[in-house]
Every structure is written in C-alpha cells, then in structure tokens.
Design a protein around this motif. Sequence first.
Motif, PDB file in Angstrom:
ATOM      1  N   MET A   1       0.834  -1.177   0.000  1.00 54.62           N
ATOM      2  CA  MET A   1       0.000   0.000   0.000  1.00 54.62           C
ATOM      3  C   MET A   1       0.884   1.247   0.000  1.00 54.62           C
ATOM      4  N   THR A   2       0.455   2.248  -0.704  1.00 59.20           N
ATOM      5  CA  THR A   2       1.188   3.501  -0.791  1.00 59.20           C
ATOM      6  C   THR A   2       0.905   4.372   0.424  1.00 59.20           C
ATOM      7  N   ASP A   3       1.963   4.871   1.045  1.00 64.76           N
ATOM      8  CA  ASP A   3       1.841   5.866   2.107  1.00 64.76           C
ATOM      9  C   ASP A   3       1.937   7.234   1.459  1.00 64.76           C
ATOM     10  N   VAL A   4       1.022   8.136   1.815  1.00 66.46           N
ATOM     11  CA  VAL A   4       1.063   9.508   1.307  1.00 66.46           C
ATOM     12  C   VAL A   4       1.229  10.429   2.501  1.00 66.46           C
ATOM     13  N   LEU A   5       2.354  11.148   2.504  1.00 65.15           N
ATOM     14  CA  LEU A   5       2.679  12.051   3.599  1.00 65.15           C
ATOM     15  C   LEU A   5       2.517  13.487   3.124  1.00 65.15           C
ATOM     16  N   PHE A   6       1.763  14.273   3.877  1.00 60.35           N
ATOM     17  CA  PHE A   6       1.543  15.682   3.577  1.00 60.35           C
ATOM     18  C   PHE A   6       2.376  16.506   4.547  1.00 60.35           C
ATOM     19  N   TYR A   7       3.313  17.292   4.018  1.00 59.74           N
ATOM     20  CA  TYR A   7       4.156  18.162   4.834  1.00 59.74           C
ATOM     21  C   TYR A   7       3.698  19.597   4.655  1.00 59.74           C
ATOM     22  N   HIS A   8       3.157  20.150   5.728  1.00 57.63           N
ATOM     23  CA  HIS A   8       2.597  21.495   5.764  1.00 57.63           C
ATOM     24  C   HIS A   8       3.724  22.469   6.129  1.00 57.63           C
ATOM     25  N   LEU A   9       4.155  23.268   5.158  1.00 58.61           N
ATOM     26  CA  LEU A   9       5.237  24.223   5.382  1.00 58.61           C
ATOM     27  C   LEU A   9       4.667  25.565   5.818  1.00 58.61           C
ATOM     28  N   GLN A  10       5.209  26.101   6.895  1.00 63.65           N
ATOM     29  CA  GLN A  10       4.857  27.447   7.324  1.00 63.65           C
ATOM     30  C   GLN A  10       6.129  28.097   7.836  1.00 63.65           C
ATOM     31  N   GLY A  11       6.459  29.231   7.238  1.00 64.75           N
ATOM     32  CA  GLY A  11       7.659  29.946   7.654  1.00 64.75           C
ATOM     33  C   GLY A  11       8.950  29.294   7.192  1.00 64.75           C
ATOM     34  N   ASP A 111       2.791  24.779   0.802  1.00 64.89           N
ATOM     35  CA  ASP A 111       2.937  26.028   1.530  1.00 64.89           C
ATOM     36  C   ASP A 111       1.632  26.359   2.236  1.00 64.89           C
ATOM     37  N   GLY A 112       1.636  26.288   3.540  1.00 65.87           N
ATOM     38  CA  GLY A 112       0.439  26.558   4.320  1.00 65.87           C
ATOM     39  C   GLY A 112      -0.005  28.007   4.285  1.00 65.87           C
ATOM     40  N   ASP A 113       0.835  28.901   3.783  1.00 69.49           N
ATOM     41  CA  ASP A 113       0.477  30.313   3.668  1.00 69.49           C
ATOM     42  C   ASP A 113      -0.085  30.647   2.286  1.00 69.49           C
ATOM     43  N   ASP A 114      -0.209  29.658   1.430  1.00 67.19           N
ATOM     44  CA  ASP A 114      -0.708  29.849   0.068  1.00 67.19           C
ATOM     45  C   ASP A 114      -2.064  29.147  -0.052  1.00 67.19           C
ATOM     46  N   ALA A 117      -2.278  26.401  -2.613  1.00 63.56           N
ATOM     47  CA  ALA A 117      -1.548  25.197  -2.216  1.00 63.56           C
ATOM     48  C   ALA A 117      -2.342  24.390  -1.183  1.00 63.56           C
ATOM     49  N   VAL A 118      -2.969  25.069  -0.249  1.00 59.61           N
ATOM     50  CA  VAL A 118      -3.778  24.380   0.763  1.00 59.61           C
ATOM     51  C   VAL A 118      -4.975  23.700   0.092  1.00 59.61           C
ATOM     52  N   ALA A 119      -5.619  24.395  -0.841  1.00 55.31           N
ATOM     53  CA  ALA A 119      -6.757  23.803  -1.559  1.00 55.31           C
ATOM     54  C   ALA A 119      -6.317  22.571  -2.341  1.00 55.31           C
ATOM     55  N   MET A 120      -5.177  22.652  -3.004  1.00 56.89           N
ATOM     56  CA  MET A 120      -4.666  21.518  -3.779  1.00 56.89           C
ATOM     57  C   MET A 120      -4.330  20.338  -2.851  1.00 56.89           C
ATOM     58  N   ALA A 121      -3.756  20.632  -1.690  1.00 51.54           N
ATOM     59  CA  ALA A 121      -3.437  19.577  -0.724  1.00 51.54           C
ATOM     60  C   ALA A 121      -4.711  18.887  -0.235  1.00 51.54           C
ATOM     61  N   ARG A 122      -5.764  19.660  -0.038  1.00 49.22           N
ATOM     62  CA  ARG A 122      -7.039  19.062   0.394  1.00 49.22           C
ATOM     63  C   ARG A 122      -7.601  18.130  -0.673  1.00 49.22           C
ATOM     64  N   VAL A 123      -7.503  18.543  -1.932  1.00 45.68           N
ATOM     65  CA  VAL A 123      -7.957  17.690  -3.035  1.00 45.68           C
ATOM     66  C   VAL A 123      -7.131  16.408  -3.066  1.00 45.68           C
ATOM     67  N   ALA A 124      -5.805  16.553  -2.949  1.00 42.25           N
ATOM     68  CA  ALA A 124      -4.916  15.384  -2.974  1.00 42.25           C
ATOM     69  C   ALA A 124      -5.192  14.463  -1.783  1.00 42.25           C
ATOM     70  N   TRP A 125      -5.502  15.042  -0.629  1.00 39.17           N
ATOM     71  CA  TRP A 125      -5.833  14.248   0.561  1.00 39.17           C
ATOM     72  C   TRP A 125      -7.067  13.386   0.282  1.00 39.17           C
ATOM     73  N   LYS A 126      -8.113  14.014  -0.236  1.00 35.20           N
ATOM     74  CA  LYS A 126      -9.351  13.281  -0.529  1.00 35.20           C
ATOM     75  C   LYS A 126      -9.111  12.201  -1.587  1.00 35.20           C
TER      76      LYS A 126
END
Length: 150
Positions: A1-11, A111-114, A117-126
């Motif tokens: 199974m594939t593990d998908v890791l989301f790294y939220h960058l801030q600062g 990039d958590g300040d973009d 980028a946050v919207a795209m990460a949410r789509v990728a998460w789903k």
Amino acid sequence: MTDVLFYHLQGRTIEQVLPPLLEKSLARGWRVVVQSGSEERTETLDAHLWTYRDDSFLPHATSRVADAAHQPIVLTAEEGNPNAAMVRFLLDNVALPADAESYERMVLLFDGDDDDAVAMARVAWKQSKSRGFDVTYWQADAAGRWQRRE
C-alpha cells in the motif's frame, strides 16, 4: 500500500525543507524522484542541492541527463519514473500522478500560507483516501522538528 505524507510548510521554504528529507530517504536506501511544477524550478533545485550545505551534497541529476536511470535522486517537471524510485516528492501544487500506487511513498510538500496550495493539498488528501492510500499529515513544531498531527 502507498503511504502519502503531507508536509505542511509554514515559515520555511521548500529549499530549506527538501534537502534533509532527501538525506533521510537516501539513508534508508530509497531511490527518489522529485517532481516540481516547471523546468525552471527543476533547474533551480538542481543547483541548490549541490550547494545547500558546505560540508555535503546530495547525489542527484535531472531527468534530462543520459544516466538518469542510475541516479539515486532524479529531479523532473514531468510524470514518469526515470530511476525506478519507490519514493516520489511532489512540489509546487503538482497533482498525484496516475501511477501513485506504484510507489511505496508519496510526499507532498505544500505552503500553508498559500491558499491555492492548501486547496490543492485538500484535493490530494481526498483523492489519496479514496484510492485507499495510508495518509498522514506532518507539521513542524516551534523547534522545526516534524510532528505527526491528527
């Protein structure tokens, strides 16, 4: 199974975060492909990985070189797996590739300040959850250490 890791960058920038993550991947014996959003970004990362630290470098190449298949880390702006990597890093809001299940691990840096980028990460998460991937979310603490968040 594939593990998908989301790294939220801030600062912190990708240029600050990516090299240590790549070092850890190599220490584990993993071959890696890093997909960015453009050829220009790929070239910038290529130059950065040779010089990011005075006492070290990361062995890598871009997908344009003739021996890309033999490199432990390949930088690209395209889909495909030129070095038979088991780990794929996705930068610059790059979408999950069609062949995501062929990797042991996908790592999305965003990039958590973009807002885009946050919207795209949410789509990728789903998408990752709907495809049955094991999904985790990581955020740096005040000391800069990555912590798994729920």
